[in-house]
Design a protein around this motif. Structure first.
Motif, PDB file in Angstrom:
ATOM      1  N   LEU A   1      -1.156 -16.788   0.507  1.00 28.39           N
ATOM      2  CA  LEU A   1      -1.055 -15.239   0.254  1.00 28.39           C
ATOM      3  C   LEU A   1      -0.855 -14.143   1.398  1.00 28.39           C
ATOM      4  CD1 LEU A   1      -4.157 -14.882  -2.038  1.00 28.39           C
ATOM      5  CD2 LEU A   1      -1.790 -14.979  -2.538  1.00 28.39           C
ATOM      6  N   TYR A   2      -0.977 -14.634   2.815  1.00 24.50           N
ATOM      7  CA  TYR A   2      -0.772 -13.719   3.652  1.00 24.50           C
ATOM      8  C   TYR A   2       0.956 -13.594   3.766  1.00 24.50           C
ATOM      9  CZ  TYR A   2      -0.692 -11.672   8.436  1.00 24.50           C
ATOM     10  OH  TYR A   2      -0.436 -10.874   9.547  1.00 24.50           O
ATOM     11  N   PRO A   3       1.617 -14.524   4.122  1.00 23.13           N
ATOM     12  CA  PRO A   3       3.077 -14.220   4.158  1.00 23.13           C
ATOM     13  C   PRO A   3       3.762 -13.467   3.020  1.00 23.13           C
ATOM     14  CG  PRO A   3       2.737 -16.573   4.357  1.00 23.13           C
ATOM     15  CD  PRO A   3       1.346 -15.952   4.099  1.00 23.13           C
ATOM     16  N   ILE A   4       3.135 -13.821   1.770  1.00 27.17           N
ATOM     17  CA  ILE A   4       3.470 -12.971   0.434  1.00 27.17           C
ATOM     18  C   ILE A   4       3.184 -11.683   0.805  1.00 27.17           C
ATOM     19  CG2 ILE A   4       3.291 -12.659  -2.007  1.00 27.17           C
ATOM     20  CD1 ILE A   4       2.880 -15.917  -2.036  1.00 27.17           C
ATOM     21  N   LEU A   5       2.096 -11.400   1.170  1.00 27.59           N
ATOM     22  CA  LEU A   5       1.488  -9.841   1.152  1.00 27.59           C
ATOM     23  C   LEU A   5       2.400  -9.144   2.238  1.00 27.59           C
ATOM     24  CD1 LEU A   5      -0.487  -7.639   0.522  1.00 27.59           C
ATOM     25  CD2 LEU A   5      -2.110  -8.690   2.273  1.00 27.59           C
ATOM     26  N   THR A   6       2.692 -10.028   3.205  1.00 25.44           N
ATOM     27  CA  THR A   6       3.511  -9.524   4.489  1.00 25.44           C
ATOM     28  C   THR A   6       4.946  -8.935   3.996  1.00 25.44           C
ATOM     29  OG1 THR A   6       2.217 -10.669   5.950  1.00 25.44           O
ATOM     30  CG2 THR A   6       4.479  -9.760   6.752  1.00 25.44           C
ATOM     31  N   PHE A   7       5.318  -9.861   3.406  1.00 25.33           N
ATOM     32  CA  PHE A   7       6.828  -9.407   2.731  1.00 25.33           C
ATOM     33  C   PHE A   7       6.726  -8.488   1.668  1.00 25.33           C
ATOM     34  CE2 PHE A   7       7.665 -14.078   4.063  1.00 25.33           C
ATOM     35  CZ  PHE A   7       8.894 -13.847   4.991  1.00 25.33           C
ATOM     36  N   VAL A   8       5.757  -8.286   0.879  1.00 27.49           N
ATOM     37  CA  VAL A   8       5.636  -7.409  -0.188  1.00 27.49           C
ATOM     38  C   VAL A   8       5.515  -5.981   0.583  1.00 27.49           C
ATOM     39  CG1 VAL A   8       4.259  -6.204  -1.743  1.00 27.49           C
ATOM     40  CG2 VAL A   8       4.790  -8.664  -2.046  1.00 27.49           C
ATOM     41  N   LEU A   9       4.591  -5.907   1.652  1.00 26.54           N
ATOM     42  CA  LEU A   9       4.381  -4.691   2.346  1.00 26.54           C
ATOM     43  C   LEU A   9       5.799  -4.259   3.238  1.00 26.54           C
ATOM     44  CD1 LEU A   9       0.734  -5.072   3.771  1.00 26.54           C
ATOM     45  CD2 LEU A   9       1.567  -3.398   1.911  1.00 26.54           C
TER      46      LEU A   9
ATOM     47  N   GLY B   1       8.723  -4.900   2.251  1.00 29.14           N
ATOM     48  CA  GLY B   1       9.856  -4.402   1.306  1.00 29.14           C
ATOM     49  C   GLY B   1       9.308  -3.054   0.759  1.00 29.14           C
ATOM     50  N   LEU B   2       8.005  -2.774   0.560  1.00 32.25           N
ATOM     51  CA  LEU B   2       7.727  -1.632   0.219  1.00 32.25           C
ATOM     52  C   LEU B   2       7.856  -0.385   1.297  1.00 32.25           C
ATOM     53  CD1 LEU B   2       4.177  -2.088  -1.712  1.00 32.25           C
ATOM     54  CD2 LEU B   2       6.550  -1.276  -2.601  1.00 32.25           C
ATOM     55  N   ALA B   3       7.698  -0.917   2.503  1.00 29.63           N
ATOM     56  CA  ALA B   3       8.308   0.106   3.507  1.00 29.63           C
ATOM     57  C   ALA B   3       9.678   0.189   3.549  1.00 29.63           C
ATOM     58  CB  ALA B   3       7.748  -0.555   5.024  1.00 29.63           C
ATOM     59  N   VAL B   4      10.535  -0.697   3.659  1.00 32.66           N
ATOM     60  CA  VAL B   4      11.915  -0.305   3.384  1.00 32.66           C
ATOM     61  C   VAL B   4      12.247   0.520   2.161  1.00 32.66           C
ATOM     62  CG1 VAL B   4      14.165  -1.461   3.062  1.00 32.66           C
ATOM     63  CG2 VAL B   4      12.533  -2.468   4.851  1.00 32.66           C
ATOM     64  N   TYR B   5      11.794   0.434   1.051  1.00 32.24           N
ATOM     65  CA  TYR B   5      11.932   1.078   0.039  1.00 32.24           C
ATOM     66  C   TYR B   5      11.546   2.396   0.042  1.00 32.24           C
ATOM     67  CZ  TYR B   5      11.632   2.617  -4.785  1.00 32.24           C
ATOM     68  OH  TYR B   5      11.588   3.247  -6.198  1.00 32.24           O
ATOM     69  N   ALA B   6      10.315   2.823   0.797  1.00 38.34           N
ATOM     70  CA  ALA B   6       9.921   4.248   1.100  1.00 38.34           C
ATOM     71  C   ALA B   6      10.993   4.790   2.198  1.00 38.34           C
ATOM     72  CB  ALA B   6       8.587   3.920   1.800  1.00 38.34           C
ATOM     73  N   LEU B   7      11.414   4.234   3.155  1.00 39.51           N
ATOM     74  CA  LEU B   7      12.201   4.623   4.111  1.00 39.51           C
ATOM     75  C   LEU B   7      13.573   5.106   3.394  1.00 39.51           C
ATOM     76  CD1 LEU B   7      12.814   5.395   6.957  1.00 39.51           C
ATOM     77  CD2 LEU B   7      13.708   2.869   7.115  1.00 39.51           C
ATOM     78  N   VAL B   8      14.204   4.316   2.358  1.00 37.34           N
ATOM     79  CA  VAL B   8      15.452   4.469   1.761  1.00 37.34           C
ATOM     80  C   VAL B   8      15.002   5.877   0.897  1.00 37.34           C
ATOM     81  CG1 VAL B   8      16.909   3.713  -0.115  1.00 37.34           C
ATOM     82  CG2 VAL B   8      16.534   1.955   1.654  1.00 37.34           C
TER      83      VAL B   8
END
Length: 55
Positions: free
Chosen positions: A13-21, A23-30
């Motif tokens: 779960l840790y790498p999955i959560l890291t990738f999701v977070l 992705g959300l950070a990149v989405y927010a930046l865009v």
């Protein structure tokens, strides 16, 4: 070496959560970049004099 099931679940779960977070950070930046560009264009348009002969 036999690992406990809880450790393996956290290990997955840790790498999955890291990738999701990430992705959300990149989405927010865009989104921030897009809305800032729209806002800057809106402010530039509002700053033009109404009797501008170039319009």
């Amino acid at each position: 070496m036999n690992l406990s099931p809880a450790f393996s679940v956290i290990g997955v779960l840790y790498p999955i959560l890291t990738f999701v977070l990430a992705g959300l950070a990149v989405y927010a930046l865009v989104l921030v970049i897009v809305f800032l560009r729209l806002r800057i264009a809106e402010l530039k348009q509002a700053a033009r004099p109404k009797d501008d002969p170039r319009r």
